[in-house]
Scaffold this motif. Sequence first.
Motif, PDB file in Angstrom:
ATOM      1  N   GLY A   1      17.203  30.450 169.291  1.00  0.00           N
ATOM      2  CA  GLY A   1      17.796  29.724 168.173  1.00  0.00           C
ATOM      3  C   GLY A   1      17.626  28.230 168.261  1.00  0.00           C
ATOM      4  O   GLY A   1      18.022  27.494 167.350  1.00  0.00           O
ATOM      5  N   SER A   2      17.027  27.759 169.328  1.00  0.00           N
ATOM      6  CA  SER A   2      16.751  26.331 169.516  1.00  0.00           C
ATOM      7  C   SER A   2      15.484  25.945 168.764  1.00  0.00           C
ATOM      8  O   SER A   2      14.815  26.774 168.155  1.00  0.00           O
ATOM      9  N   ILE A   3      15.150  24.656 168.829  1.00  0.00           N
ATOM     10  CA  ILE A   3      13.948  24.128 168.165  1.00  0.00           C
ATOM     11  C   ILE A   3      13.063  23.485 169.220  1.00  0.00           C
ATOM     12  O   ILE A   3      13.514  22.620 169.980  1.00  0.00           O
ATOM     13  N   TRP A   4      11.810  23.917 169.268  1.00  0.00           N
ATOM     14  CA  TRP A   4      10.836  23.397 170.225  1.00  0.00           C
ATOM     15  C   TRP A   4       9.737  22.674 169.448  1.00  0.00           C
ATOM     16  O   TRP A   4       9.075  23.289 168.599  1.00  0.00           O
ATOM     17  N   PRO A   5       9.495  21.397 169.727  1.00  0.00           N
ATOM     18  CA  PRO A   5       8.447  20.682 168.987  1.00  0.00           C
ATOM     19  C   PRO A   5       7.075  21.329 169.071  1.00  0.00           C
ATOM     20  O   PRO A   5       6.350  21.397 168.071  1.00  0.00           O
ATOM     21  N   HIS A   6       6.681  21.826 170.259  1.00  0.00           N
ATOM     22  CA  HIS A   6       5.334  22.407 170.359  1.00  0.00           C
ATOM     23  C   HIS A   6       5.235  23.691 169.545  1.00  0.00           C
ATOM     24  O   HIS A   6       4.193  23.994 168.962  1.00  0.00           O
ATOM     25  N   ASP A   7       6.312  24.451 169.490  1.00  0.00           N
ATOM     26  CA  ASP A   7       6.360  25.683 168.697  1.00  0.00           C
ATOM     27  C   ASP A   7       6.193  25.342 167.221  1.00  0.00           C
ATOM     28  O   ASP A   7       5.464  26.019 166.479  1.00  0.00           O
ATOM     29  N   ASN A   8       6.838  24.259 166.785  1.00  0.00           N
ATOM     30  CA  ASN A   8       6.696  23.799 165.407  1.00  0.00           C
ATOM     31  C   ASN A   8       5.285  23.283 165.135  1.00  0.00           C
ATOM     32  O   ASN A   8       4.757  23.445 164.033  1.00  0.00           O
ATOM     33  N   ALA A   9       4.668  22.670 166.135  1.00  0.00           N
ATOM     34  CA  ALA A   9       3.306  22.168 165.956  1.00  0.00           C
ATOM     35  C   ALA A   9       2.334  23.313 165.724  1.00  0.00           C
ATOM     36  O   ALA A   9       1.465  23.243 164.835  1.00  0.00           O
ATOM     37  N   LEU A  10       2.452  24.382 166.511  1.00  0.00           N
ATOM     38  CA  LEU A  10       1.572  25.526 166.313  1.00  0.00           C
ATOM     39  C   LEU A  10       1.833  26.184 164.968  1.00  0.00           C
ATOM     40  O   LEU A  10       0.902  26.627 164.282  1.00  0.00           O
ATOM     41  N   ALA A  11       3.113  26.248 164.564  1.00  0.00           N
ATOM     42  CA  ALA A  11       3.433  26.795 163.242  1.00  0.00           C
ATOM     43  C   ALA A  11       2.820  25.937 162.144  1.00  0.00           C
ATOM     44  O   ALA A  11       2.282  26.465 161.157  1.00  0.00           O
ATOM     45  N   ALA A  12       2.880  24.609 162.298  1.00  0.00           N
ATOM     46  CA  ALA A  12       2.305  23.709 161.295  1.00  0.00           C
ATOM     47  C   ALA A  12       0.799  23.901 161.184  1.00  0.00           C
ATOM     48  O   ALA A  12       0.241  23.934 160.070  1.00  0.00           O
ATOM     49  N   MET A  13       0.121  24.038 162.323  1.00  0.00           N
ATOM     50  CA  MET A  13      -1.323  24.288 162.274  1.00  0.00           C
ATOM     51  C   MET A  13      -1.615  25.633 161.602  1.00  0.00           C
ATOM     52  O   MET A  13      -2.594  25.760 160.863  1.00  0.00           O
ATOM     53  N   GLY A  14      -0.745  26.621 161.848  1.00  0.00           N
ATOM     54  CA  GLY A  14      -0.923  27.904 161.187  1.00  0.00           C
ATOM     55  C   GLY A  14      -0.666  27.836 159.695  1.00  0.00           C
ATOM     56  O   GLY A  14      -1.402  28.425 158.896  1.00  0.00           O
ATOM     57  N   LEU A  15       0.358  27.106 159.297  1.00  0.00           N
ATOM     58  CA  LEU A  15       0.659  26.954 157.877  1.00  0.00           C
ATOM     59  C   LEU A  15      -0.512  26.303 157.150  1.00  0.00           C
ATOM     60  O   LEU A  15      -0.913  26.744 156.064  1.00  0.00           O
ATOM     61  N   ALA A  16      -1.067  25.245 157.744  1.00  0.00           N
ATOM     62  CA  ALA A  16      -2.210  24.578 157.126  1.00  0.00           C
ATOM     63  C   ALA A  16      -3.404  25.519 157.047  1.00  0.00           C
ATOM     64  O   ALA A  16      -4.157  25.502 156.062  1.00  0.00           O
ATOM     65  N   ARG A  17      -3.579  26.347 158.052  1.00  0.00           N
ATOM     66  CA  ARG A  17      -4.700  27.291 158.056  1.00  0.00           C
ATOM     67  C   ARG A  17      -4.613  28.256 156.883  1.00  0.00           C
ATOM     68  O   ARG A  17      -5.632  28.686 156.330  1.00  0.00           O
ATOM     69  N   TYR A  18      -3.398  28.612 156.476  1.00  0.00           N
ATOM     70  CA  TYR A  18      -3.200  29.545 155.368  1.00  0.00           C
ATOM     71  C   TYR A  18      -2.912  28.817 154.056  1.00  0.00           C
ATOM     72  O   TYR A  18      -2.300  29.373 153.151  1.00  0.00           O
ATOM     73  N   GLY A  19      -3.366  27.562 153.970  1.00  0.00           N
ATOM     74  CA  GLY A  19      -3.280  26.809 152.729  1.00  0.00           C
ATOM     75  C   GLY A  19      -1.930  26.212 152.424  1.00  0.00           C
ATOM     76  O   GLY A  19      -1.687  25.773 151.298  1.00  0.00           O
ATOM     77  N   ARG A  20      -1.045  26.153 153.432  1.00  0.00           N
ATOM     78  CA  ARG A  20       0.310  25.626 153.209  1.00  0.00           C
ATOM     79  C   ARG A  20       0.457  24.234 153.831  1.00  0.00           C
ATOM     80  O   ARG A  20       1.376  23.983 154.624  1.00  0.00           O
ATOM     81  N   THR A  21      -0.437  23.321 153.464  1.00  0.00           N
ATOM     82  CA  THR A  21      -0.407  21.976 154.028  1.00  0.00           C
ATOM     83  C   THR A  21       0.875  21.238 153.664  1.00  0.00           C
ATOM     84  O   THR A  21       1.381  20.422 154.451  1.00  0.00           O
ATOM     85  N   GLU A  22       1.419  21.503 152.478  1.00  0.00           N
ATOM     86  CA  GLU A  22       2.689  20.884 152.090  1.00  0.00           C
ATOM     87  C   GLU A  22       3.788  21.227 153.095  1.00  0.00           C
ATOM     88  O   GLU A  22       4.603  20.370 153.462  1.00  0.00           O
ATOM     89  N   ASP A  23       3.794  22.464 153.545  1.00  0.00           N
ATOM     90  CA  ASP A  23       4.788  22.873 154.533  1.00  0.00           C
ATOM     91  C   ASP A  23       4.530  22.193 155.879  1.00  0.00           C
ATOM     92  O   ASP A  23       5.477  21.818 156.584  1.00  0.00           O
ATOM     93  N   ALA A  24       3.260  22.045 156.252  1.00  0.00           N
ATOM     94  CA  ALA A  24       2.935  21.333 157.488  1.00  0.00           C
ATOM     95  C   ALA A  24       3.428  19.888 157.422  1.00  0.00           C
ATOM     96  O   ALA A  24       3.963  19.348 158.407  1.00  0.00           O
ATOM     97  N   MET A  25       3.266  19.245 156.253  1.00  0.00           N
ATOM     98  CA  MET A  25       3.765  17.876 156.094  1.00  0.00           C
ATOM     99  C   MET A  25       5.291  17.838 156.188  1.00  0.00           C
ATOM    100  O   MET A  25       5.867  16.881 156.718  1.00  0.00           O
ATOM    101  N   HIS A  26       5.932  18.876 155.686  1.00  0.00           N
ATOM    102  CA  HIS A  26       7.390  18.960 155.775  1.00  0.00           C
ATOM    103  C   HIS A  26       7.828  19.011 157.230  1.00  0.00           C
ATOM    104  O   HIS A  26       8.800  18.344 157.636  1.00  0.00           O
TER     105      HIS A  26
END
Length: 724
Positions: free
Chosen positions: A577-602
């Motif tokens: 339930g915690s937040i890990w910056p590196h975990d969010n970074a990998l999620a952001a790269m994944g979001l951008a990969r699937y066309g969700r760059t707006e979410d990566a910017m968020h």
Amino acid sequence: MAEKKKILVDDRWYVLAAFARPEEQPQTVKNGHAFAMFDRTGDVGALAPGQEGLYHEDTRYLSYQELTINGLRPLYLGSSVQEANSLLAIDLMNPDLTEEGRVVLPKGELHLFRAKLLWQGACYEHVRVSHHGTAPLQVRLEMAFDADFIDLFEIRGMHRQKRGERLPAEVTADRVMLPYRGLDATLRRTGLRFEPAPQLLEAHRAAYDVTLKPGEEKHLYLTVTCEREGQPVPVLPNYFDAFNANNASRRETAQAASHVVSSNPLVNLWLDRSVSDLAMLVTELPTGPYPFAGVPWYSTTFGRDGILTALEYLWVDASMACGVLNFLASTQATQVDAERDAEPGKILHEARPSEMARTREIPFGRYYGTVDATPLFLVLAAAYWRRTGDQALMRKLWPNLLAALKWIDDYGDADGDGFVEYARKSADGLTQQGWKDSQDSVFHRDGRLADAPIALCEVQGYVYQAKQAMAEMAQAFGDGALAARLRQQAQDLQVRFQSAFWSEERGTYALALDGAKRRCDVLASNVGHCLWSGIASPEHGARVADLLMGSAFFSGWGVRTIAEGEARYNPMSYHNGSIWPHDNALAAMGLARYGRTEDAMHLLAAMFESSLHFDLHRLPELFCGFPRRHDAGPTLYPVACSPQAWAAAAPFAVLQACLGLEIDGATREVCLRTPRLPAIVDWLRIERLGSPGASCDLLLTRHERSVGVEVLRKDEGVTVRVLA
């Protein structure tokens, strides 16, 4: 120090938090294999025993240090960590000094500047005493000190039945040597060298009688060395030689990497802090630079951490990836060793050189209990090859890469079901062997812990990514048969994965399959890694993205490791339930990969906004997952490492995702695919992009729905492409 009780939790490697964390955080500096934590005045353990100290190779070589004036502690004025986190500068002044109830020196007439610099296994200290009063004076400055040679795992909470032997101190006119012979039969010594020689020097105390005229200043120097038998310490003559050597090394490193500056001064502070933290954590090994995982608990080589840090930072500085690959290849397992969870071809989890590791009181001298470092090793190798075009290193490492592939097929998939699983063989090893390695991190929807062997969803993605990447390299190196076989294996894995892991009811992939091949239908951030690897199908990827950015996962500060409402959800837990910056970074790269760059910017904006609330704008290893409130910042996790390598590198990975940035080292092409910038910056300048070798400077300007790209400079042969 009071005796520590044995840890009474299921997870043997739990980091104990047995006392309230002080409001004033320790000042942390690191260089090479040494790191130090001081209180804000530069002392160690002066108020109470704790984690502070000078450590080298996971052993505390300085456990107590206190500077006093006429027996009183100086008053604190301010302090700052400088020179890429290797120097602590402190300003102090005298308190009111009295004799027989009469003030003989009013507070503030003496200024004490104290600087502490780490360089190559030694701490160099400079004390400057300046007199701002109107009459001559004499004061006694004393420095008390001690060394307990405690292992870092004892600091973490482990209890030892027996310890080594403290030997008699050796004292000369200007030096003290505090020796200790450990249970590993190794002699360790803390050396203290004073300049000039004090008026009094004893085994645990040095004293100077300082006489000063108005406007006069005096300088005192102390060098503390961390010595292990058979490892000579290259001590420099004085503080200033160490200062100059440190600066020269830091400048050389900075010039080899890209540099990013933006229109937002706070963003610049944040990115500069990340660069400084990485410079602090990167340690030069015989195999090249390696990012040690984090201070204080993980200041050593970790396979998974090193790989992911290098991947996050690859576009900025490829030399880190080169060092990581070389080291992990040199330590790759070559035989079965159940006590270390080692098997041929497997990549290292962690290595520690401390006394408890050498006596096997802990299994981490060289330990291989990680399921994901091996496929991630292949992912990094291919990414480095694309980034640099360095075929020479890839050909040198080719046998290691093939051995890693063989481990995946022969040992990773021991039951032949097509998925890579783990089950520890070492009695003292880690129960959970993915990146969420706390004992309670893999469970079923009702909260029951999963039984091994366990197949994690993200690990299947790493394997898919690794085999695709290795197929590309094999094709380039002329092995078409291997390339075709790996491509087919990746495709087959993706099909099996969709069938076995997708939960239509939950709208996401299961966290894992347990030993009976039952899905752990838990909403976990691990699925963000499945987006990063590309194993998710397009239709499933869109639903996963929606879920990650929904309120159950996204707290306002970032994506939680476990969604709110799940059985073991706890925003104050390590992995649930915690937040890990590196975990969010990998999620952001994944979001951008699937066309969700707006979410990566968020996610980039949330990461930046959270940094504003942390000391020094530093992203810690993790923080609590409480929902964001308009009147409060994120909540710290009490025993998080800060700095932590993959957290420090995370902003650069998310920025790369937003820019769609790719660098092809072989063709010298820099490509930006549908680049976007968040509202926190109006423009971004990247210098030396592609360095070392041929590089360019770019200026990126944010527009409402696009980014303008201006090429400020480029070397011959460099091509810049922007794809809308």
